[in-house]
Write a protein that holds these residues in place. Structure first.
Motif, short mmCIF file in Angstrom:
data_model
loop_
_atom_site.label_atom_id
_atom_site.label_comp_id
_atom_site.label_asym_id
_atom_site.label_seq_id
_atom_site.Cartn_x
_atom_site.Cartn_y
_atom_site.Cartn_z
N THR A 1 -10.27 11.96 11.38
CA THR A 1 -9.98 12.35 12.64
C THR A 1 -9.71 11.26 13.71
O THR A 1 -10.45 10.32 13.85
CB THR A 1 -11.01 13.30 12.85
OG1 THR A 1 -11.12 14.15 12.09
CG2 THR A 1 -10.67 14.05 14.37
N PRO A 2 -8.41 11.24 14.31
CA PRO A 2 -8.18 10.26 15.33
C PRO A 2 -9.10 10.47 16.67
O PRO A 2 -9.36 11.63 16.81
CB PRO A 2 -6.75 10.58 15.88
CG PRO A 2 -6.39 12.08 15.22
CD PRO A 2 -7.20 12.00 14.12
N ASP A 3 -9.16 9.53 17.66
CA ASP A 3 -10.00 9.84 18.86
C ASP A 3 -8.97 10.37 19.62
O ASP A 3 -9.59 11.22 20.55
CB ASP A 3 -10.17 8.01 19.31
CG ASP A 3 -10.94 7.28 18.57
OD1 ASP A 3 -11.89 7.91 17.77
OD2 ASP A 3 -10.86 5.92 18.50
N VAL B 1 -5.18 2.89 23.65
CA VAL B 1 -6.22 2.35 23.01
C VAL B 1 -7.03 3.09 21.93
O VAL B 1 -7.19 4.37 21.87
CB VAL B 1 -7.17 2.07 24.25
CG1 VAL B 1 -8.55 1.58 23.97
CG2 VAL B 1 -6.73 1.16 25.19
N GLY B 2 -7.45 2.44 21.06
CA GLY B 2 -8.26 3.05 19.98
C GLY B 2 -7.58 3.68 18.78
O GLY B 2 -6.21 3.36 18.83
N TYR B 3 -8.00 4.37 18.04
CA TYR B 3 -7.51 4.83 16.87
C TYR B 3 -6.73 6.32 17.00
O TYR B 3 -7.28 7.37 17.16
CB TYR B 3 -8.68 5.41 15.87
CG TYR B 3 -8.28 5.74 14.65
CD1 TYR B 3 -7.79 4.79 13.48
CD2 TYR B 3 -8.16 6.98 14.09
CE1 TYR B 3 -7.61 5.07 12.15
CE2 TYR B 3 -8.03 7.25 13.00
CZ TYR B 3 -7.53 6.47 11.92
OH TYR B 3 -7.09 6.53 10.59
N TYR B 4 -5.61 6.34 17.63
CA TYR B 4 -4.89 7.47 18.09
C TYR B 4 -3.61 7.72 17.27
O TYR B 4 -3.27 6.85 16.37
CB TYR B 4 -4.32 6.99 19.50
CG TYR B 4 -2.85 6.47 19.40
CD1 TYR B 4 -1.65 7.25 19.56
CD2 TYR B 4 -2.67 5.35 19.52
CE1 TYR B 4 -0.66 6.73 19.45
CE2 TYR B 4 -1.53 4.60 19.51
CZ TYR B 4 -0.42 5.22 19.52
OH TYR B 4 0.82 4.55 19.34
N ALA B 5 -3.38 9.10 16.99
CA ALA B 5 -2.33 9.59 16.42
C ALA B 5 -1.11 10.04 17.31
O ALA B 5 -1.08 10.66 18.23
CB ALA B 5 -2.72 10.73 15.17
N ALA C 1 -0.16 18.64 10.22
CA ALA C 1 0.01 17.50 9.93
C ALA C 1 -1.28 16.50 10.47
O ALA C 1 -1.58 15.48 9.74
CB ALA C 1 1.24 16.80 10.99
N VAL C 2 -1.88 16.87 11.27
CA VAL C 2 -2.97 16.02 12.12
C VAL C 2 -4.20 16.34 11.01
O VAL C 2 -5.01 15.62 10.50
CB VAL C 2 -3.40 16.52 13.38
CG1 VAL C 2 -4.91 16.05 13.75
CG2 VAL C 2 -2.40 16.11 14.34
#
Length: 205
Positions: free
Chosen positions: A109-111, A17-21, A102-103
């Motif tokens: 920034t992902p959640d 769920v949401g903005y994940y990487a 990489a991140v």
């Protein structure tokens, strides 16, 4: 941070769920070249069919998905650690560093960060490890494909530079052909000097 083993479909849905990487690596086992990582943020409104662990896909399918991921994903970033860093830090810590890079290369920034495997480097946001996640979570599958294609291309380039080593075929992994090339031609600057077969060849002079 949690490590998910035998993750359920419900847990997958909750984590995604949401903005994940999704994050994965390629190249921990080879004797030569960088360890390459990728972080991918997929667009839930623009799904990509056929995502899976990169090792389970044909080269043709990986290349097609690689292009589609770049076309459809919200963000893609590649990180790496060099042979010198691998020799200095060891392969595990160098892989963690490459994942952090990489991140850090993502535009936003992902959640949440979901990583294939059972270890998580230090991040400023929530992060979890998912065992066999590259076959279970789309974002991790996408990251594994990006990292695999990038590293394979680099091995093809190394093959063109050193055709006697056959890197296009074995991708730098410790195969019989690679051992024979090491014995005959010696150690390259791109080799990981801390890996035992390379160490042993260096000791032989």
């Amino acid at each position: 941070m949690a490590v998910y083993k035998n993750i359920t479909d419900e847990q997958v849905q909750t984590l995604c769920v949401g903005y994940y990487a999704g994050v994965d690596e390629v190249g921990r086992g080879p004797l030569v070249g960088d360890v390459v990582t990728a972080a991918v943020v997929l667009d839930p409104n623009n799904p990509i069919a056929g995502l899976n662990d990169s090792k389970k896909l044909t080269e043709k399918k990986r290349l097609a998905l690689y292009d589609e991921i770049y076309q459809k994903a919200l963000d893609v970033s590649v990180g790496r650690a060099s042979p010198a860093e691998i020799d200095e830090l060891n392969i595990l810590h160098a892989t963690m560093l490459a994942m952090q890079r990489a991140v850090a290369g993502l535009r936003a920034t992902p959640d949440r960060i979901l990583i294939d495997g059972n270890r998580v480097p230090e991040f400023s946001v929530e992060a979890h490890a998912v065992i066999k996640g590259d076959g279970l979570i789309a974002g991790i599958s996408a990251a594994s494909i990006i990292a695999k294609v990038v590293r394979d291309k680099e091995m093809d380039e190394l093959d063109a530079k050193y055709p006697q080593f056959g890197f296009a075929k074995h991708k730098g992994y410790p195969t019989k052909a690679h051992f024979e090339a090491l014995a005959q031609h010696g150690v390259l600057a791109e080799h990981r000097k801390s890996f035992r077969p390379v160490q042993e060849r260096l000791q032989q002079g």
